[in-house]
Design a protein around this motif. Structure first.
Motif, PDB file in Angstrom:
ATOM      1  N   ASN A   1      -8.778  -5.124   2.743  1.00 37.88           N
ATOM      2  CA  ASN A   1      -8.886  -6.327   3.561  1.00 37.88           C
ATOM      3  C   ASN A   1      -7.685  -7.226   3.249  1.00 37.88           C
ATOM      4  OD1 ASN A   1      -9.476  -8.843   4.607  1.00 37.88           O
ATOM      5  ND2 ASN A   1     -11.658  -8.726   4.104  1.00 37.88           N
ATOM      6  N   LEU A   2      -6.836  -7.420   4.237  1.00 38.91           N
ATOM      7  CA  LEU A   2      -5.589  -8.159   3.985  1.00 38.91           C
ATOM      8  C   LEU A   2      -5.827  -9.609   3.599  1.00 38.91           C
ATOM      9  CD1 LEU A   2      -3.332  -6.609   6.728  1.00 38.91           C
ATOM     10  CD2 LEU A   2      -2.838  -6.649   4.279  1.00 38.91           C
ATOM     11  N   GLY A   3      -6.918 -10.164   4.123  1.00 44.83           N
ATOM     12  CA  GLY A   3      -7.234 -11.559   3.822  1.00 44.83           C
ATOM     13  C   GLY A   3      -7.480 -11.788   2.336  1.00 44.83           C
ATOM     14  N   LYS A   4      -7.867 -10.729   1.629  1.00 52.00           N
ATOM     15  CA  LYS A   4      -8.184 -10.885   0.210  1.00 52.00           C
ATOM     16  C   LYS A   4      -7.181 -10.166  -0.695  1.00 52.00           C
ATOM     17  CE  LYS A   4     -13.110 -11.138   1.197  1.00 52.00           C
ATOM     18  NZ  LYS A   4     -14.330 -10.324   1.303  1.00 52.00           N
ATOM     19  N   ALA A   5      -6.094  -9.712  -0.104  1.00 49.59           N
ATOM     20  CA  ALA A   5      -5.195  -8.840  -0.878  1.00 49.59           C
ATOM     21  C   ALA A   5      -3.982  -9.567  -1.468  1.00 49.59           C
ATOM     22  CB  ALA A   5      -4.743  -7.677  -0.010  1.00 49.59           C
ATOM     23  N   THR A   6      -3.930 -10.875  -1.317  1.00 48.22           N
ATOM     24  CA  THR A   6      -2.749 -11.598  -1.821  1.00 48.22           C
ATOM     25  C   THR A   6      -2.513 -11.436  -3.326  1.00 48.22           C
ATOM     26  OG1 THR A   6      -2.886 -13.118   0.028  1.00 48.22           O
ATOM     27  CG2 THR A   6      -1.561 -13.843  -1.845  1.00 48.22           C
ATOM     28  N   PRO A   7      -3.567 -11.464  -4.156  1.00 44.11           N
ATOM     29  CA  PRO A   7      -3.307 -11.256  -5.587  1.00 44.11           C
ATOM     30  C   PRO A   7      -2.679  -9.880  -5.864  1.00 44.11           C
ATOM     31  CG  PRO A   7      -5.535 -12.086  -5.241  1.00 44.11           C
ATOM     32  CD  PRO A   7      -4.986 -11.758  -3.887  1.00 44.11           C
ATOM     33  N   ARG A   8      -3.088  -8.890  -5.070  1.00 49.18           N
ATOM     34  CA  ARG A   8      -2.581  -7.541  -5.276  1.00 49.18           C
ATOM     35  C   ARG A   8      -1.134  -7.409  -4.792  1.00 49.18           C
ATOM     36  NH1 ARG A   8      -6.184  -2.510  -3.037  1.00 49.18           N
ATOM     37  NH2 ARG A   8      -4.944  -0.747  -3.770  1.00 49.18           N
ATOM     38  N   TRP A   9      -0.866  -7.968  -3.608  1.00 48.14           N
ATOM     39  CA  TRP A   9       0.482  -7.878  -3.009  1.00 48.14           C
ATOM     40  C   TRP A   9       0.905  -9.269  -2.529  1.00 48.14           C
ATOM     41  CZ3 TRP A   9      -2.629  -4.022   0.164  1.00 48.14           C
ATOM     42  CH2 TRP A   9      -2.765  -2.807  -0.519  1.00 48.14           C
ATOM     43  N   PRO A  10       1.455 -10.065  -3.421  1.00 45.38           N
ATOM     44  CA  PRO A  10       1.721 -11.475  -3.105  1.00 45.38           C
ATOM     45  C   PRO A  10       2.654 -11.699  -1.909  1.00 45.38           C
ATOM     46  CG  PRO A  10       2.127 -10.995  -5.441  1.00 45.38           C
ATOM     47  CD  PRO A  10       1.821  -9.697  -4.793  1.00 45.38           C
ATOM     48  N   ARG A  11       3.588 -10.797  -1.656  1.00 45.77           N
ATOM     49  CA  ARG A  11       4.487 -11.012  -0.524  1.00 45.77           C
ATOM     50  C   ARG A  11       4.008 -10.243   0.704  1.00 45.77           C
ATOM     51  NH1 ARG A  11      10.485  -9.961  -2.746  1.00 45.77           N
ATOM     52  NH2 ARG A  11      11.196 -11.112  -0.929  1.00 45.77           N
ATOM     53  N   PHE A  12       3.565  -9.017   0.483  1.00 51.15           N
ATOM     54  CA  PHE A  12       3.193  -8.165   1.606  1.00 51.15           C
ATOM     55  C   PHE A  12       1.934  -8.652   2.326  1.00 51.15           C
ATOM     56  CE2 PHE A  12       0.470  -4.715   3.109  1.00 51.15           C
ATOM     57  CZ  PHE A  12       1.264  -4.207   4.137  1.00 51.15           C
ATOM     58  N   ALA A  13       0.875  -8.943   1.560  1.00 49.82           N
ATOM     59  CA  ALA A  13      -0.424  -9.260   2.180  1.00 49.82           C
ATOM     60  C   ALA A  13      -0.360 -10.481   3.111  1.00 49.82           C
ATOM     61  CB  ALA A  13      -1.494  -9.415   1.107  1.00 49.82           C
ATOM     62  N   PRO A  14       0.217 -11.605   2.656  1.00 50.00           N
ATOM     63  CA  PRO A  14       0.282 -12.750   3.581  1.00 50.00           C
ATOM     64  C   PRO A  14       1.141 -12.454   4.813  1.00 50.00           C
ATOM     65  CG  PRO A  14       0.840 -13.426   1.322  1.00 50.00           C
ATOM     66  CD  PRO A  14       0.760 -11.934   1.317  1.00 50.00           C
ATOM     67  N   ALA A  15       2.225 -11.699   4.624  1.00 52.33           N
ATOM     68  CA  ALA A  15       3.091 -11.387   5.764  1.00 52.33           C
ATOM     69  C   ALA A  15       2.351 -10.520   6.779  1.00 52.33           C
ATOM     70  CB  ALA A  15       4.359 -10.675   5.280  1.00 52.33           C
TER      71      ALA A  15
ATOM     72  N   SER B   1      -6.625  -5.276   8.295  1.00 50.15           N
ATOM     73  CA  SER B   1      -6.804  -4.274   7.250  1.00 50.15           C
ATOM     74  C   SER B   1      -5.571  -3.383   7.166  1.00 50.15           C
ATOM     75  CB  SER B   1      -8.029  -3.408   7.551  1.00 50.15           C
ATOM     76  OG  SER B   1      -7.834  -2.705   8.760  1.00 50.15           O
ATOM     77  N   VAL B   2      -5.434  -2.723   6.018  1.00 56.62           N
ATOM     78  CA  VAL B   2      -4.291  -1.831   5.855  1.00 56.62           C
ATOM     79  C   VAL B   2      -4.693  -0.610   5.030  1.00 56.62           C
ATOM     80  CG1 VAL B   2      -3.365  -2.880   3.735  1.00 56.62           C
ATOM     81  CG2 VAL B   2      -1.803  -1.764   5.351  1.00 56.62           C
ATOM     82  N   HIS B   3      -4.046   0.492   5.315  1.00 53.38           N
ATOM     83  CA  HIS B   3      -4.293   1.757   4.625  1.00 53.38           C
ATOM     84  C   HIS B   3      -2.957   2.461   4.437  1.00 53.38           C
ATOM     85  CE1 HIS B   3      -8.245   1.042   6.564  1.00 53.38           C
ATOM     86  NE2 HIS B   3      -7.479   0.730   7.594  1.00 53.38           N
ATOM     87  N   ALA B   4      -2.878   3.317   3.437  1.00 52.95           N
ATOM     88  CA  ALA B   4      -1.655   4.107   3.257  1.00 52.95           C
ATOM     89  C   ALA B   4      -2.012   5.483   2.714  1.00 52.95           C
ATOM     90  CB  ALA B   4      -0.693   3.403   2.308  1.00 52.95           C
ATOM     91  N   PHE B   5      -1.349   6.493   3.246  1.00 52.60           N
ATOM     92  CA  PHE B   5      -1.610   7.875   2.841  1.00 52.60           C
ATOM     93  C   PHE B   5      -0.318   8.500   2.329  1.00 52.60           C
ATOM     94  CE2 PHE B   5      -4.692   6.603   5.901  1.00 52.60           C
ATOM     95  CZ  PHE B   5      -5.878   7.183   5.473  1.00 52.60           C
ATOM     96  N   PRO B   6      -0.390   9.177   1.187  1.00 56.22           N
ATOM     97  CA  PRO B   6       0.840   9.789   0.670  1.00 56.22           C
ATOM     98  C   PRO B   6       1.302  10.941   1.557  1.00 56.22           C
ATOM     99  CG  PRO B   6      -1.048  10.475  -0.646  1.00 56.22           C
ATOM    100  CD  PRO B   6      -1.551   9.441   0.324  1.00 56.22           C
ATOM    101  N   LEU B   7       2.607  11.077   1.711  1.00 56.57           N
ATOM    102  CA  LEU B   7       3.180  12.249   2.372  1.00 56.57           C
ATOM    103  C   LEU B   7       3.452  13.266   1.279  1.00 56.57           C
ATOM    104  CD1 LEU B   7       3.406  10.793   5.019  1.00 56.57           C
ATOM    105  CD2 LEU B   7       5.845  11.237   5.068  1.00 56.57           C
TER     106      LEU B   7
ATOM    107  N   PRO C   1       0.798  -1.226   0.000  1.00 53.03           N
ATOM    108  CA  PRO C   1       0.000   0.000   0.000  1.00 53.03           C
ATOM    109  C   PRO C   1       0.837   1.286   0.000  1.00 53.03           C
ATOM    110  CG  PRO C   1      -0.188  -1.174   2.094  1.00 53.03           C
ATOM    111  CD  PRO C   1       0.486  -2.101   1.143  1.00 53.03           C
ATOM    112  N   CYS C   2       1.944   1.291   0.742  1.00 55.11           N
ATOM    113  CA  CYS C   2       2.753   2.520   0.787  1.00 55.11           C
ATOM    114  C   CYS C   2       3.361   2.830  -0.569  1.00 55.11           C
ATOM    115  CB  CYS C   2       3.866   2.405   1.832  1.00 55.11           C
ATOM    116  SG  CYS C   2       3.257   2.640   3.499  1.00 55.11           S
ATOM    117  N   LEU C   3       3.840   1.790  -1.226  1.00 50.32           N
ATOM    118  CA  LEU C   3       4.434   2.009  -2.544  1.00 50.32           C
ATOM    119  C   LEU C   3       3.364   2.545  -3.507  1.00 50.32           C
ATOM    120  CD1 LEU C   3       7.086   1.736  -4.089  1.00 50.32           C
ATOM    121  CD2 LEU C   3       6.375  -0.547  -4.794  1.00 50.32           C
ATOM    122  N   GLU C   4       2.146   2.018  -3.391  1.00 46.50           N
ATOM    123  CA  GLU C   4       1.060   2.500  -4.258  1.00 46.50           C
ATOM    124  C   GLU C   4       0.690   3.952  -3.952  1.00 46.50           C
ATOM    125  OE1 GLU C   4      -1.201  -1.731  -5.087  1.00 46.50           O
ATOM    126  OE2 GLU C   4      -2.411   0.054  -4.680  1.00 46.50           O
ATOM    127  N   ALA C   5       0.569   4.264  -2.659  1.00 54.03           N
ATOM    128  CA  ALA C   5       0.217   5.641  -2.271  1.00 54.03           C
ATOM    129  C   ALA C   5       1.316   6.604  -2.700  1.00 54.03           C
ATOM    130  CB  ALA C   5       0.007   5.728  -0.761  1.00 54.03           C
TER     131      ALA C   5
END
Lengths: 243, 196
Positions: free
Chosen positions: A96-110, A118-124, A81-85
């Protein structure tokens, strides 16, 4: 997450304004912001990442700096999410992290394995530039942001960016680069100091960090200064360990 | 420039750069000194905008550099956290900021130079351009820095020397720096216990 309290928000902004007029330590300031942000939105964890000039996201501060959590922040150098933001300049919310594996294959399961839901990211953001991202983790199911929470949390992220510009001559782009590089290097010093204290005290790096923070608070010294002294002047180490 | 105050220009691309570098040491002021002290880059895209006279940033250095035809100076600390190895200065004869790409190149170059200085210190006999840092993989960069602090205490040496030792060990064992760092932080590897 529930809608944030206006009163608590006002308190945070007063604290921020109070810090920014003084000669303050950037890492302490960012750390304070992550703690307040976590508290404000009842998040399980909040972290801040800054991009270096080559666009690589580096972990700067977290409401909690447990090794496992820091790894989750660092993982986002490559995906998440941070890289995307950071790349889009727009917030990523309510994933929803449980469903985010296709989007972020390494980050979401970890992140899910670490107990987050859940996870959120806001740009600085700083004027037209995006200089990093703020990461918010939730650990309750359905604990999602209300539409009205988003601008509030984004405002906190914007405040973090402002903290980077400690100097007055903020119009020069060069000053931002100088500050950013200085801040990134200060973070490296903290890690080096954690290692030195961990080794000398026979504790793990999480405990070492707590020792350094507690020493700098008790002696009213900047976290970055204490950390630098720990790895550059050998005589301070016993004081930090045994005071 | 070293931690104990020893200062010398070690390399310059041409005679003018060399003279300007020497000048900073003679005058005791300039971008290199400031970058070293502040541990940040010092980027001055136009020396003329600094003004001149006693109240300016570098009252002696700036006019002297201008007389040698320089307009812009950019100084980058050669450092990893608290470990400082020197400063890299870049000069230009025309005014103007470094582009984003030039800035990234300069930072990369500074990083490679740090690695080369460390490897030279330990005299590993390794040829070619050294690997900078393979800790780009997940979660490992902070461990590399933590390991540096740990080895510093284990061997009772400076941070710079601890970094050089870790690199030398990784080369000798033909292992990734990141893996070595992870073993150090996990206390599977201790430089005072396991390495003689």
């Amino acid at each position: 997450m529930t809608t944030v309290s206006t009163e608590r928000l006002a308190t945070i902004f007063v604290e921020v304004a109070d810090t920014l007029v003084d000669d303050f330590d950037l890492l302490d300031f960012l750390h304070m912001l992550t703690e307040r942000a976590a508290d404000l939105v009842s998040a399980a964890a909040v972290g801040l990442l800054l991009a270096d000039q080559r666009g690589r996201l580096e972990f700067m501060a977290g409401s909690n700096e447990a090794v496992k959590l820091v790894e989750l922040f660092q993982l986002q150098t490559h995906e998440g999410p941070c890289l995307e933001a950071f790349r889009t300049g727009r917030p990523v919310i309510n994933v929803n992290l449980g469903k985010a594996t296709p989007r972020w294959p390494r980050f979401a399961p970890a992140a899910a394995a670490a107990g987050f839901q859940s996870v959120h990211a806001f740009p600085l953001r700083l004027r037209s530039q995006v200089i990093g991202a703020m990461n918010v983790f939730g650990d309750t199911e359905g604990g999602d942001f209300d539409g009205s929470d988003v601008p509030v949390v984004q405002a906190l992220a914007d405040v973090a960016a402002i903290g980077l510009l400690q100097e007055r001559s903020i119009r020069r782009g060069e000053v931002l680069t100088e500050q950013l590089q200085g801040a990134l290097n200060s973070r490296v010093v903290i890690e080096q100091a954690k290692g030195a204290v961990a080794q000398a005290a026979g504790v793990d790096v999480d405990e070492a960090y707590a020792i350094i923070r507690s020493y700098s608070r008790r002696h009213n010294r900047k976290l970055s200064e204490v950390a630098r002294a720990l790895v550059a002047e050998s005589d301070i180490l016993p004081h930090v360990l045994y005071s | 420039m070293t931690e104990d105050g020893v200062r010398a220009a070690t390399a310059a691309s041409d005679p003018i750069s060399e003279r300007i570098e020497d000048l900073q040491f003679v005058l005791g002021e300039g971008p290199c000194m400031d970058a070293f002290a502040s541990r940040r880059p010092v980027l001055v895209p136009d020396l003329d905008e600094l003004g001149c006279g006693a109240g300016s940033r570098w009252p002696f250095y700036a006019p002297a550099a201008r007389r040698d035809g320089l307009r812009a100076v950019f100084a980058f600390p050669l450092q990893v956290g608290a470990a400082r190895l020197g400063v890299m200065d870049v000069f230009r004869e025309r005014a103007g900021p470094l582009s984003g790409e030039e800035l990234a190149d300069a930072l990369d170059f500074a990083e490679v130079t740090v690695a080369a200085l460390l490897d030279q210190q330990e005299d590993t006999g390794r040829g070619g351009v050294p690997a900078v840092d393979d800790g780009d993989d997940i979660g490992l960069r902070s461990e590399l820095f933590q390991a540096q602090g740990m080895v510093m205490v284990q061997l009772e040496v400076s941070l710079v020397e601890a970094m050089a030792r870790i690199r030398a060990y990784a080369y000798a064992e033909d292992r990734h720096l990141a893996d070595v760092a992870r073993d150090i932080v996990a206390r599977r590897l201790s430089f005072d216990r396991d390495i003689t």
